[in-house]
Motif scaffolding. Structure first.
Motif, mmCIF file in Angstrom:
data_model
loop_
_atom_site.group_PDB
_atom_site.id
_atom_site.type_symbol
_atom_site.label_atom_id
_atom_site.label_comp_id
_atom_site.label_asym_id
_atom_site.label_seq_id
_atom_site.Cartn_x
_atom_site.Cartn_y
_atom_site.Cartn_z
ATOM 1 N N THR A 28 33.942 36.856 32.078
ATOM 2 C CA THR A 28 35.309 36.955 31.574
ATOM 3 C C THR A 28 35.849 35.540 31.446
ATOM 4 N N ALA A 51 47.096 36.954 36.278
ATOM 5 C CA ALA A 51 46.347 38.010 36.956
ATOM 6 C C ALA A 51 44.907 37.999 36.459
ATOM 7 N N LEU A 52 43.969 38.073 37.399
ATOM 8 C CA LEU A 52 42.549 38.100 37.074
ATOM 9 C C LEU A 52 41.934 39.411 37.546
ATOM 10 N N PRO A 53 40.864 39.851 36.911
ATOM 11 C CA PRO A 53 40.162 41.049 37.379
ATOM 12 C C PRO A 53 39.303 40.709 38.587
ATOM 13 N N PRO A 54 38.927 41.677 39.397
ATOM 14 C CA PRO A 54 37.998 41.414 40.500
ATOM 15 C C PRO A 54 36.675 40.879 39.949
ATOM 16 N N ALA A 89 45.006 32.521 41.464
ATOM 17 C CA ALA A 89 44.818 33.832 40.847
ATOM 18 C C ALA A 89 43.501 34.459 41.291
ATOM 19 N N ALA A 90 42.483 33.630 41.441
ATOM 20 C CA ALA A 90 41.192 34.141 41.907
ATOM 21 C C ALA A 90 41.309 34.715 43.320
ATOM 22 N N ALA A 92 44.012 35.880 44.720
ATOM 23 C CA ALA A 92 44.825 37.085 44.641
ATOM 24 C C ALA A 92 44.017 38.277 44.151
ATOM 25 N N ALA A 93 42.970 38.009 43.353
ATOM 26 C CA ALA A 93 42.101 39.078 42.837
ATOM 27 C C ALA A 93 41.002 39.453 43.825
ATOM 28 N N ILE A 95 38.661 37.325 44.986
ATOM 29 C CA ILE A 95 37.441 36.525 44.783
ATOM 30 C C ILE A 95 37.350 35.500 45.902
#
Length: 211
Positions: A28, A51-54, A89-90, A92-93, A95
């Protein structure tokens, strides 16, 4: 293995997308423009929280030059602020593994502005609390860029001579292909363990040879 990558349109980022695609790893991309060859693109200018995806790993290949940025403030906005926003952001996701391209000579106490910003960014990333943080400090990145960088192009042409003049520990300042750095990033994606590790040219080449 899933990864999110900031800086996919840069020299190392493009090489990583190509190598990851050959290995069928979904990427991504996160950045200002759409990117070909990735599973998805998240558009952002990194000036605000995002916002990032897992994902399993977050990779950061963001970076500019003083000449391209045009001012110290603009350079800092990319090489420090944007990197930290992406890292936050990472986290928060969820990661826990972060890989970042810094630069040889990075030092928060350096009198050289470029090296000082790189060092401050490394320091602030380490303070965020990732389970694993890999800091890559390549020498001059070799490869064909989309934008003109006359000074860098000259050093690329001189690199074969410079490498012979930089033995031992000084070899970390020599040139290294962007594709080698990208392959090293991919190798690190698959590693476990915790802690912060700094990788210079020799280690990057060793990692890349395993891909």
């Amino acid at each position: 293995m899933t990864v999110v990558l900031a800086g996919a349109t840069g020299l190392v980022g493009r090489a990583f997308v190509r190598i990851a695609g050959e290995g069928d790893y979904p990427v991504t991309a996160v950045g200002r423009r759409d990117v070909e060859g990735v599973a998805a693109t998240i558009r952002t200018d990194f000036s605000a929280p995002l916002a990032l995806p897992p994902a399993d790993v977050a990779l950061c290949a963001l970076g500019t030059t003083m000449a391209t940025a045009g001012s110290r403030a603009a350079f800092y906005a990319v090489d420090h602020v944007a990197v930290l926003h992406f890292a936050q952001a990472a986290l928060a996701a969820g990661i826990r593994h972060f890989i970042v391209i810094s630069a040889v000579g990075a030092d928060p106490r350096s009198p050289v502005f470029y090296s000082r910003v790189k060092g401050e960014t490394e320091r602030d990333l380490a303070a965020l609390g990732f389970a694993r943080l890999d800091i890559l400090r390549p020498g001059l990145l070799l490869g064909r860029r989309r934008e003109r960088r006359p000074g860098e192009a000259l050093f690329q042409r001189l690199d074969p001579v410079l490498r012979r003049l930089l033995p031992g520990p000084l070899s970390r300042y020599a040139g290294i292909p962007a594709a080698t750095v990208a392959a090293a990033m991919l190798a690190l994606c698959g590693q476990g363990g915790e802690g912060t590790t700094i990788h210079h040219n020799a280690e990057l080449r060793r990692l890349a040879s395993a891909v």
